[in-house]
Design a protein around this motif. Structure first.
Motif, PDB file in Angstrom:
ATOM      1  N   ALA A   1       0.861  -1.192   0.000  1.00 19.20           N
ATOM      2  CA  ALA A   1       0.000   0.000   0.000  1.00 19.20           C
ATOM      3  C   ALA A   1       0.897   1.243   0.000  1.00 19.20           C
ATOM      4  N   PRO A   2       0.350   2.426  -0.347  1.00 18.77           N
ATOM      5  CA  PRO A   2       1.181   3.638  -0.298  1.00 18.77           C
ATOM      6  C   PRO A   2       1.618   3.966   1.140  1.00 18.77           C
ATOM      7  N   PHE A   3       2.657   4.801   1.275  1.00 21.72           N
ATOM      8  CA  PHE A   3       3.198   5.047   2.622  1.00 21.72           C
ATOM      9  C   PHE A   3       2.149   5.633   3.562  1.00 21.72           C
ATOM     10  N   GLN A   4       1.168   6.381   3.000  1.00 20.62           N
ATOM     11  CA  GLN A   4       0.174   7.036   3.869  1.00 20.62           C
ATOM     12  C   GLN A   4      -0.679   6.016   4.620  1.00 20.62           C
ATOM     13  N   ASN A   5      -0.974   4.839   4.001  1.00 18.82           N
ATOM     14  CA  ASN A   5      -1.806   3.871   4.731  1.00 18.82           C
ATOM     15  C   ASN A   5      -1.071   2.636   5.214  1.00 18.82           C
TER      16      ASN A   5
ATOM     17  N   GLU B   1       9.640   6.494  10.965  1.00 16.04           N
ATOM     18  CA  GLU B   1      10.302   6.722   9.663  1.00 16.04           C
ATOM     19  C   GLU B   1       9.339   7.375   8.672  1.00 16.04           C
ATOM     20  N   LEU B   2       8.112   6.864   8.637  1.00 16.40           N
ATOM     21  CA  LEU B   2       7.151   7.364   7.649  1.00 16.40           C
ATOM     22  C   LEU B   2       6.709   8.795   7.941  1.00 16.40           C
ATOM     23  N   SER B   3       6.901   9.247   9.180  1.00 17.37           N
ATOM     24  CA  SER B   3       6.504  10.628   9.506  1.00 17.37           C
ATOM     25  C   SER B   3       7.416  11.643   8.796  1.00 17.37           C
ATOM     26  N   HIS B   4       8.540  11.180   8.226  1.00 19.37           N
ATOM     27  CA  HIS B   4       9.449  12.095   7.509  1.00 19.37           C
ATOM     28  C   HIS B   4       9.083  12.257   6.036  1.00 19.37           C
ATOM     29  N   PHE B   5       8.092  11.494   5.562  1.00 17.48           N
ATOM     30  CA  PHE B   5       7.711  11.575   4.143  1.00 17.48           C
ATOM     31  C   PHE B   5       6.737  12.728   3.913  1.00 17.48           C
ATOM     32  N   GLU B   6       6.892  13.422   2.774  1.00 21.37           N
ATOM     33  CA  GLU B   6       5.947  14.481   2.387  1.00 21.37           C
ATOM     34  C   GLU B   6       5.512  14.225   0.945  1.00 21.37           C
ATOM     35  N   SER B   7       4.289  14.675   0.605  1.00 18.37           N
ATOM     36  CA  SER B   7       3.780  14.411  -0.751  1.00 18.37           C
ATOM     37  C   SER B   7       3.853  15.638  -1.636  1.00 18.37           C
ATOM     38  N   SER B   8       3.894  15.395  -2.938  1.00 17.90           N
ATOM     39  CA  SER B   8       3.882  16.486  -3.909  1.00 17.90           C
ATOM     40  C   SER B   8       2.829  16.163  -4.985  1.00 17.90           C
ATOM     41  N   SER B   9       2.170  17.211  -5.504  1.00 17.46           N
ATOM     42  CA  SER B   9       1.036  16.996  -6.408  1.00 17.46           C
ATOM     43  C   SER B   9       1.431  17.059  -7.890  1.00 17.46           C
ATOM     44  N   ILE B  10       0.582  16.460  -8.726  1.00 16.07           N
ATOM     45  CA  ILE B  10       0.714  16.573 -10.189  1.00 16.07           C
ATOM     46  C   ILE B  10      -0.686  16.851 -10.732  1.00 16.07           C
ATOM     47  N   THR B  11      -0.788  17.783 -11.685  1.00 15.66           N
ATOM     48  CA  THR B  11      -2.091  18.073 -12.292  1.00 15.66           C
ATOM     49  C   THR B  11      -2.046  17.748 -13.784  1.00 15.66           C
TER      50      THR B  11
ATOM     51  N   PRO C   1      12.283   2.282   4.463  1.00 14.74           N
ATOM     52  CA  PRO C   1      12.489   0.943   5.025  1.00 14.74           C
ATOM     53  C   PRO C   1      12.824  -0.110   3.965  1.00 14.74           C
ATOM     54  N   GLU C   2      13.529  -1.134   4.401  1.00 17.09           N
ATOM     55  CA  GLU C   2      13.828  -2.300   3.551  1.00 17.09           C
ATOM     56  C   GLU C   2      12.557  -3.155   3.424  1.00 17.09           C
ATOM     57  N   ALA C   3      12.612  -4.129   2.523  1.00 19.35           N
ATOM     58  CA  ALA C   3      11.459  -5.031   2.338  1.00 19.35           C
ATOM     59  C   ALA C   3      11.213  -5.893   3.576  1.00 19.35           C
ATOM     60  N   LYS C   4      12.296  -6.292   4.231  1.00 19.51           N
ATOM     61  CA  LYS C   4      12.170  -7.176   5.391  1.00 19.51           C
ATOM     62  C   LYS C   4      11.708  -6.350   6.598  1.00 19.51           C
ATOM     63  N   THR C   5      10.777  -6.875   7.379  1.00 17.14           N
ATOM     64  CA  THR C   5      10.281  -6.124   8.544  1.00 17.14           C
ATOM     65  C   THR C   5      10.619  -6.901   9.818  1.00 17.14           C
ATOM     66  N   PRO C   6      10.334  -6.351  10.992  1.00 17.97           N
ATOM     67  CA  PRO C   6      10.580  -7.101  12.232  1.00 17.97           C
ATOM     68  C   PRO C   6       9.672  -8.329  12.352  1.00 17.97           C
ATOM     69  N   TRP C   7       8.573  -8.388  11.580  1.00 21.48           N
ATOM     70  CA  TRP C   7       7.692  -9.568  11.603  1.00 21.48           C
ATOM     71  C   TRP C   7       8.203 -10.535  10.532  1.00 21.48           C
ATOM     72  N   SER C   8       8.541 -11.767  10.963  1.00 17.18           N
ATOM     73  CA  SER C   8       9.289 -12.657  10.069  1.00 17.18           C
ATOM     74  C   SER C   8       8.565 -12.980   8.765  1.00 17.18           C
TER      75      SER C   8
ATOM     76  N   ILE D   1       6.115 -10.919   7.215  1.00 19.35           N
ATOM     77  CA  ILE D   1       5.484  -9.754   6.581  1.00 19.35           C
ATOM     78  C   ILE D   1       6.571  -8.916   5.909  1.00 19.35           C
ATOM     79  N   PHE D   2       6.331  -8.532   4.655  1.00 23.48           N
ATOM     80  CA  PHE D   2       7.331  -7.791   3.863  1.00 23.48           C
ATOM     81  C   PHE D   2       6.692  -6.510   3.331  1.00 23.48           C
ATOM     82  N   LEU D   3       7.539  -5.534   3.008  1.00 23.43           N
ATOM     83  CA  LEU D   3       7.039  -4.256   2.492  1.00 23.43           C
ATOM     84  C   LEU D   3       7.447  -4.075   1.038  1.00 23.43           C
ATOM     85  N   ALA D   4       6.551  -3.477   0.261  1.00 25.70           N
ATOM     86  CA  ALA D   4       6.891  -3.060  -1.104  1.00 25.70           C
ATOM     87  C   ALA D   4       6.201  -1.725  -1.347  1.00 25.70           C
ATOM     88  N   GLY D   5       6.613  -1.021  -2.373  1.00 24.27           N
ATOM     89  CA  GLY D   5       6.036   0.296  -2.682  1.00 24.27           C
ATOM     90  C   GLY D   5       7.158   1.228  -3.087  1.00 24.27           C
ATOM     91  N   ASP D   6       6.828   2.234  -3.914  1.00 25.35           N
ATOM     92  CA  ASP D   6       7.875   3.126  -4.423  1.00 25.35           C
ATOM     93  C   ASP D   6       8.611   3.852  -3.302  1.00 25.35           C
TER      94      ASP D   6
END
Ligand SMILES: Cc1cc2nc3c(=O)[nH]c(=O)nc-3n(C[C@H](O)[C@H](O)[C@H](O)COP(=O)(O)OP(=O)(O)OC[C@H]3O[C@@H](n4cnc5c(N)ncnc54)[C@H](O)[C@@H]3O)c2cc1C
Length: 468
Positions: free
Chosen positions: A266-270, A287-297, A404-411, A413-418
């Protein structure tokens, strides 16, 4: 192929490019994949749908790729859709009034392949060109710099760039490639854009544009996963991901289902809100609290006539930044239709987000007429304005330490996303890489390690020596 009934099971949450790449790779590796996508179509931020106001199928925004997007190109090969990408070797830079310059490659070896057209370009003076060449000489050597706190605007000024070189070259390329203003862009990623697309080889800088709507392009992944014993569930919104002993429980409105593994794409926001509610989630939330978004029209315009024979152009010195004449490359465009369908793209479009649809359409037509005066006589048949307020995260200086890397502290569960640590910014290539990295991490933990990531394009010409 492994018997699917014997396979380990994987839930992929999110049918954007990261989730689809992870799902296809894991299905190939013999795992039984179920993708949960909350929307009625796949593709995530690279998708198309029927626009309610116009009745036309539109992309949420024009998406382009470059030859250097090796994992995305390989993903298209995997899905059998490479024929749906049209490649262009030249870029046209236009000034208001219609003066234009073409940048294209020549027979010269990299990094000089674009030099003859660059030297001819009238949108830059000789002084601007010399400044750019000096900056390229610094960028073209050695390893990529670390992701330092310096921003790229400061770096350009420190390296003697002229105002015109910044406005007509650096800003034009980077604001559209990284969707941010120069003072909010990491030096490392600015270097990466120019190295990968401009300097390494002519093939790396070719621009690819899909000839079909984005969701058509990516929906081939649904059949791909189903053909390998998996499934893609649409309108399936996941509300929680929890560990149950050695398994993972996925909660949707239909109830709870257990899997051996999960890839959260899912995207970093959710993403953080879906993870197990325990102390292990805290560092990721930080970590995710350091991310900010930018718009495209994206401004979609249907005219009663052709405005220009050009398929696309970079538009300088105005709010509108790119013109794509979609009726020139969409397979669905009717060849006998005298009209034309254009999309104008404005990246880092903070100033447009507050404006009304009418204000944006007025501005777009007024500015477009400065490049193509025929716009004043043409009839605008219909139009759509699509504001993607949270289009991409900003690749701020120093952000890498929080990805974050793909590997998480939960053996299991993995993360993906841009937004994860793919080494690439928020792009389709970054999303595909993150999906492949998650699939590599998962197959390693599952005891069946596999490689999915493909290499960058090799440097050619003198770049082989400079980047050694
Ligand atoms: C307007 C715009 C223009 C762009 N232009 C370009 C371009 O020209 N070139 C380029 O390379 N990149 C471009 N990008 C960036 C590119 O689209 C993204 O980087 C990439 O698509 C991100 O993919 P992803 O899979 O990481 O995330 P997403 O595409 O956001 O996918 C995440 C998916 O998860 C789903 N989801 C979220 N929560 C849940 C849940 N609880 N349950 C189930 N599903 C869930 C979402 O619906 C979504 O489908 C652009 C982006 C935008 C918005």
């Amino acid at each position: 192929m492994t018997d699917p009934s014997q396979s380990k099971t994987v839930a992929v949450i999110g049918g954007g490019l990261a989730g689809l790449a992870a799902g296809c790779a894991l299905a190939d590796a013999g795992l039984r994949v179920t993708v949960f996508e909350r929307r009625p179509y796949v593709g995530g931020r690279a998708s198309s749908y029927e626009h309610p106001g116009t009745g036309e199928v539109v992309d949420n925004c024009q998406h382009v790729l470059l030859g250097c997007c090796t994992n995305l190109v390989q993903f298209y090969e995997r899905l059998g859709v490479t024929g749906k990408i049209r490649w262009f070797d030249e870029l046209v830079f236009m000034e208001p009034g219609g003066k234009s310059s073409k940048i294209k490659s020549s027979f010269l070896p990299a990094p000089f392949h674009s030099m003859p057209s660059f030297l001819m370009a009238s949108v830059l003076s000789l002084r601007d060109k010399l400044a750019i060449a000096r900056a390229f000489a610094v960028m073209a050597r050695g390893p990529l710099p670390d992701d330092s706190p310096e921003n790229f605007q400061a770096w350009l000024l420190r390296h003697g760039q002229t105002q015109r070189a910044i406005e007509h070259f650096w800003k034009v390329v980077l604001v559209s490639a990284l969707n941010e203003d120069l003072h909010r862009i990491s030096v490392r990623y600015a270097f990466q854009v120019f190295r990968e697309s401009f300097l390494k080889s002519a093939a790396a800088g070719r621009m690819g544009i899909p000839s079909v709507p984005l969701s058509d392009l990516y929906s081939s992944a649904i059949e791909y996963i189903r053909a390998r014993g998996g499934d893609v569930l649409l309108r399936a919104s996941v509300t929680a991901v929890n560990q149950r002993q050695q398994r993972v429980a996925i909660t949707t409105s239909a109830g709870e289902q257990e899997f051996d593994f999960a890839v959260l794409a899912a995207p970093f926001q959710n993403a953080a809100a879906l993870l197990p509610v325990d102390a292990l989630a805290e560092p990721l939330k930080q970590e995710l609290s350091h991310f900010e978004s930018s718009s495209i029209t994206g401004i979609h315009l249907w005219f009663d006539r052709e405005i220009t024979p050009l398929p696309h152009a970079v538009l300088l010195d105005r709010t509108i930044q790119w013109m794509f004449q979609k009726s020139k490359f969409l397979e669905t465009a009717k060849r006998d239709d005298p009209g034309s369908y254009m999309e104008l793209v404005v990246s880092a479009s903070k100033l447009l987000v507050q404006k009304s649809r009418e204000e944006i359409l007025e501005l777009a037509q007024r500015e477009l007429a400065e490049f193509f005066p025929i716009v004043k006589e043409a009839k605008l048949v219909k139009a759509a304005v699509i504001k993607e307020v949270y289009a991409t995260y900003s690749i701020l200086p120093g952000l890498d330490q929080y990805r974050p890397e793909a590997k998480t502290p939960w053996s299991n569960i993995f993360l993906a996303g841009d937004w994860t640590a793919s080494g690439w910014p928020a792009t389709m290539e970054g999303a595909i890489r993150s999906g492949y990295l998650a699939a590599e991490a998962l197959t390693t933990v599952a005891g069946m390690p596999q490689k999915f990531l493909v290499a960058n394009l090799p440097s050619t010409g003198l770049m082989k020596l400079l980047l050694r």
